[in-house]
Design an enzyme around this catalytic site. Structure first.
Site, PDB file in Angstrom:
ATOM      1  N   ALA A 203       4.909 -75.957 -55.572  1.00 44.23           N
ATOM      2  CA  ALA A 203       4.278 -74.845 -56.265  1.00 44.23           C
ATOM      3  C   ALA A 203       3.191 -75.437 -57.162  1.00 44.23           C
ATOM      4  O   ALA A 203       3.245 -76.613 -57.533  1.00 44.23           O
ATOM      5  CB  ALA A 203       5.307 -74.098 -57.094  1.00 44.23           C
TER       6      ALA A 203
ATOM      7  N   GLU B 105      10.557 -76.241 -49.687  1.00 42.16           N
ATOM      8  CA  GLU B 105      11.238 -74.943 -49.584  1.00 42.16           C
ATOM      9  C   GLU B 105      10.560 -74.039 -48.562  1.00 42.16           C
ATOM     10  O   GLU B 105      11.225 -73.342 -47.794  1.00 42.16           O
ATOM     11  CB  GLU B 105      11.263 -74.281 -50.968  1.00 42.16           C
ATOM     12  CG  GLU B 105      12.107 -75.088 -51.945  1.00 42.16           C
ATOM     13  CD  GLU B 105      12.026 -74.572 -53.376  1.00 42.16           C
ATOM     14  OE1 GLU B 105      10.916 -74.619 -53.957  1.00 42.16           O
ATOM     15  OE2 GLU B 105      13.048 -74.121 -53.904  1.00 42.16           O
TER      16      GLU B 105
ATOM     17  N   GLY C  97       8.267 -76.575 -53.804  1.00 38.11           N
ATOM     18  CA  GLY C  97       7.994 -75.368 -53.031  1.00 38.11           C
ATOM     19  C   GLY C  97       7.502 -75.672 -51.622  1.00 38.11           C
ATOM     20  O   GLY C  97       7.705 -74.860 -50.707  1.00 38.11           O
TER      21      GLY C  97
ATOM     22  N   GLU D 134      11.743 -81.025 -58.678  1.00 34.09           N
ATOM     23  CA  GLU D 134      11.624 -80.107 -59.823  1.00 34.09           C
ATOM     24  C   GLU D 134      12.276 -80.667 -61.074  1.00 34.09           C
ATOM     25  O   GLU D 134      11.784 -80.466 -62.191  1.00 34.09           O
ATOM     26  CB  GLU D 134      12.232 -78.741 -59.474  1.00 34.09           C
ATOM     27  CG  GLU D 134      11.365 -77.887 -58.565  1.00 34.09           C
ATOM     28  CD  GLU D 134      11.618 -78.106 -57.084  1.00 34.09           C
ATOM     29  OE1 GLU D 134      12.230 -79.141 -56.715  1.00 34.09           O
ATOM     30  OE2 GLU D 134      11.202 -77.247 -56.290  1.00 34.09           O
TER      31      GLU D 134
HETATM   32  N1  CO8 Z   1       0.503 -78.511 -58.322  1.00 28.30           N
HETATM   33  C1  CO8 Z   1      -0.769 -78.579 -58.695  1.00 28.30           C
HETATM   34  N2  CO8 Z   1      -1.567 -79.605 -58.405  1.00 28.30           N
HETATM   35  C2  CO8 Z   1      -1.026 -80.619 -57.693  1.00 28.30           C
HETATM   36  C3  CO8 Z   1       0.303 -80.610 -57.262  1.00 28.30           C
HETATM   37  C4  CO8 Z   1       1.097 -79.485 -57.589  1.00 28.30           C
HETATM   38  N3  CO8 Z   1       2.370 -79.354 -57.187  1.00 28.30           N
HETATM   39  N4  CO8 Z   1       0.544 -81.745 -56.581  1.00 28.30           N
HETATM   40  C5  CO8 Z   1      -0.592 -82.443 -56.578  1.00 28.30           C
HETATM   41  N5  CO8 Z   1      -1.561 -81.767 -57.243  1.00 28.30           N
HETATM   42  C6  CO8 Z   1      -2.941 -82.180 -57.514  1.00 28.30           C
HETATM   43  C7  CO8 Z   1      -3.001 -83.279 -58.540  1.00 28.30           C
HETATM   44  O1  CO8 Z   1      -2.928 -82.725 -59.843  1.00 28.30           O
HETATM   45  C8  CO8 Z   1      -4.334 -83.895 -58.233  1.00 28.30           C
HETATM   46  O2  CO8 Z   1      -5.335 -83.072 -58.785  1.00 28.30           O
HETATM   47  P1  CO8 Z   1      -6.536 -83.733 -59.671  1.00 28.30           P
HETATM   48  O3  CO8 Z   1      -7.297 -84.574 -58.687  1.00 28.30           O
HETATM   49  O4  CO8 Z   1      -7.266 -82.553 -60.170  1.00 28.30           O
HETATM   50  O5  CO8 Z   1      -5.866 -84.563 -60.720  1.00 28.30           O
HETATM   51  C9  CO8 Z   1      -4.421 -83.776 -56.718  1.00 28.30           C
HETATM   52  O6  CO8 Z   1      -3.490 -82.765 -56.338  1.00 28.30           O
HETATM   53  C10 CO8 Z   1      -4.036 -85.044 -55.997  1.00 28.30           C
HETATM   54  O7  CO8 Z   1      -2.758 -85.444 -56.450  1.00 28.30           O
HETATM   55  P2  CO8 Z   1      -2.450 -86.926 -56.975  1.00 28.30           P
HETATM   56  O8  CO8 Z   1      -3.667 -87.527 -57.567  1.00 28.30           O
HETATM   57  O9  CO8 Z   1      -1.227 -86.852 -57.822  1.00 28.30           O
HETATM   58  O10 CO8 Z   1      -2.125 -87.645 -55.578  1.00 28.30           O
HETATM   59  P3  CO8 Z   1      -1.197 -88.933 -55.350  1.00 28.30           P
HETATM   60  O11 CO8 Z   1      -1.433 -89.326 -53.943  1.00 28.30           O
HETATM   61  O12 CO8 Z   1      -1.404 -89.918 -56.444  1.00 28.30           O
HETATM   62  O13 CO8 Z   1       0.322 -88.395 -55.507  1.00 28.30           O
HETATM   63  C11 CO8 Z   1       2.137 -86.828 -55.156  1.00 28.30           C
HETATM   64  C12 CO8 Z   1       0.850 -87.467 -54.586  1.00 28.30           C
HETATM   65  C13 CO8 Z   1       3.241 -87.891 -55.291  1.00 28.30           C
HETATM   66  C14 CO8 Z   1       2.574 -85.745 -54.180  1.00 28.30           C
HETATM   67  C15 CO8 Z   1       1.841 -86.226 -56.548  1.00 28.30           C
HETATM   68  O14 CO8 Z   1       0.694 -85.412 -56.456  1.00 28.30           O
HETATM   69  C16 CO8 Z   1       2.952 -85.374 -57.103  1.00 28.30           C
HETATM   70  O15 CO8 Z   1       3.962 -85.888 -57.577  1.00 28.30           O
HETATM   71  N6  CO8 Z   1       2.765 -84.028 -57.083  1.00 28.30           N
HETATM   72  C17 CO8 Z   1       3.704 -83.097 -57.663  1.00 28.30           C
HETATM   73  C18 CO8 Z   1       4.935 -82.968 -56.804  1.00 28.30           C
HETATM   74  C19 CO8 Z   1       5.904 -82.022 -57.447  1.00 28.30           C
HETATM   75  O16 CO8 Z   1       6.469 -82.270 -58.512  1.00 28.30           O
HETATM   76  N7  CO8 Z   1       6.154 -80.882 -56.777  1.00 28.30           N
HETATM   77  C20 CO8 Z   1       7.099 -79.907 -57.245  1.00 28.30           C
HETATM   78  C21 CO8 Z   1       6.365 -78.844 -57.983  1.00 28.30           C
HETATM   79  S1  CO8 Z   1       7.491 -77.722 -58.778  1.00 28.30           S
HETATM   80  C22 CO8 Z   1       7.874 -76.636 -57.567  1.00 28.30           C
HETATM   81  O17 CO8 Z   1       7.460 -76.705 -56.461  1.00 28.30           O
HETATM   82  C23 CO8 Z   1       8.766 -75.549 -58.024  1.00 28.30           C
HETATM   83  C24 CO8 Z   1       9.228 -74.685 -56.896  1.00 28.30           C
HETATM   84  C25 CO8 Z   1       9.843 -73.468 -57.443  1.00 28.30           C
HETATM   85  C26 CO8 Z   1       9.203 -72.255 -56.971  1.00 28.30           C
HETATM   86  C27 CO8 Z   1       8.255 -72.484 -55.826  1.00 28.30           C
HETATM   87  C28 CO8 Z   1       7.308 -71.374 -55.559  1.00 28.30           C
HETATM   88  C29 CO8 Z   1       6.161 -71.734 -54.641  1.00 28.30           C
END
Ligand code: CO8
Length: 262
Positions: free
Chosen positions: A69, A116, A113, A136
């Site tokens: 998400a 999911e 998400g 999460e």
């Molecule tokens: N939301 C928003 N932006 C994101 C997300 C995200 N989940 N994941 C990555 N991005 C963005 C980053 O902020 C970054 O943006 P910017 O260049 O502006 O800084 C861009 O994508 C590239 O990401 P990274 O630079 O972090 O890329 P890396 O290759 O270094 O890392 C990862 C990749 C490991 C996947 C890392 O991006 C990461 O950990 N992302 C978050 C993963 C996460 O925690 N996901 C769970 C989110 S919570 C959730 O899903 C709750 C679900 C409940 C309801 C769901 C409804 C849909």
């Protein structure tokens, strides 16, 4: 094609009887914001309504199916913001929005998400690069669109609990061993393989395909005896379809069946 016009966060194409939907927010690793959800609902509704379409493939990019998400969208939102609009209820609707089959083709990250959403598909095909996780807990929250339930049903308590408690990602091979995914394929072959399977499904009798999907899903909602009883009723019902007559006659006559969906 013309199908793409209405979408900004998705690419939607028809490959003969197969709809291919590609999540397309590359700068955010396909993070699922409200717009993505609204567009997914549109694309799935169009698929469900179009009798020329027999299977749908949902995919992302090489790097990410979806990294969760959208954290930037959720960061300022509190209980009232989410509960007030029943945030994510659109995903429940999405998962019930089509009785026709759809496959998730996952390469790279399927996190939160994203994992999911993939688990809502009828089944998942994974590239060897796929990484599944429910991170999460590392954000101070918990899964919110079914991950704690669907992951546990798919892989059992031990792995689901470990993944939800630590945020650890599961690679494709482990995901296949644990029955989270149906099949692992070479990354370069993911789309081809998913589209091939979708084409196979789309070429079968639509009533039988719908019935098979409904029956397997019933296994998650009923007791064994109720489920077997339901299966028998559906089985008897299919005996009165033209497609059953055609399928069995074609087998006996050693020719290809021509399905009518009647
Ligand atoms: N939301 C928003 N932006 C994101 C997300 C995200 N989940 N994941 C990555 N991005 C963005 C980053 O902020 C970054 O943006 P910017 O260049 O502006 O800084 C861009 O994508 C590239 O990401 P990274 O630079 O972090 O890329 P890396 O290759 O270094 O890392 C990862 C990749 C490991 C996947 C890392 O991006 C990461 O950990 N992302 C978050 C993963 C996460 O925690 N996901 C769970 C989110 S919570 C959730 O899903 C709750 C679900 C409940 C309801 C769901 C409804 C849909």
């Amino acid at each position: 094609g013309a199908e793409d016009m209405a979408y900004e966060t998705l690419l939607v194409e028809q490959h003969e009887a197969v709809t291919l939907v590609t999540l397309n927010r590359p700068k955010a690793l396909n993070a699922l914001n409200s717009q993505v959800l609204a567009e997914l609902q549109m694309a799935f509704a169009a698929y469900e309504a179009d009798d020329s379409q027999g299977c749908l493939v949902l995919t992302g990019s090489e790097k990410a199916f979806a990294a969760g998400a959208d954290i930037k969208e959720m960061q300022p939102q509190n209980f009232a913001d989410m509960y007030g609009v029943d945030k994510f209820s659109g995903y429940d609707a999405l998962s019930r929005s089509t009785r026709k089959p759809w496959i998730a083709a996952v390469a790279g990250y399927a996190l939160g998400g994203g994992c999911e959403l993939a688990m809502m598909a009828d089944y998942i095909i994974a590239a060897e690069t796929a990484k599944f996780g429910q991170p999460e807990v590392t954000l101070g929250i918990a899964p919110g669109m079914g991950g704690s339930q669907r992951l546990t049903r798919a892989v059992g308590k031990a792995k689901a609990m470990q993944m939800c408690l630590t945020g650890r990602m599961m690679g494709a091979e482990e995901a296949e061993r644990a029955s989270l995914v149906a099949q692992v394929v070479l990354a370069g072959k993911l789309l081809e393989e998913a589209l091939n399977q979708a084409r196979t499904i789309a070429g079968l009798g639509p009533l039988a395909v719908k019935a098979n999907k409904e029956l397997v899903n019933a296994a998650f909602e009923t007791s064994l005896s109720e489920g077997v009883h339901f299966e028998r009723r559906i089985f008897f019902g299919l005996a009165s379809t033209q497609d059953k007559q055609e399928g069995m006659t074609a087998f006996i006559e050693k020719r290809k069946a021509g399905w009518t969906g009647k």
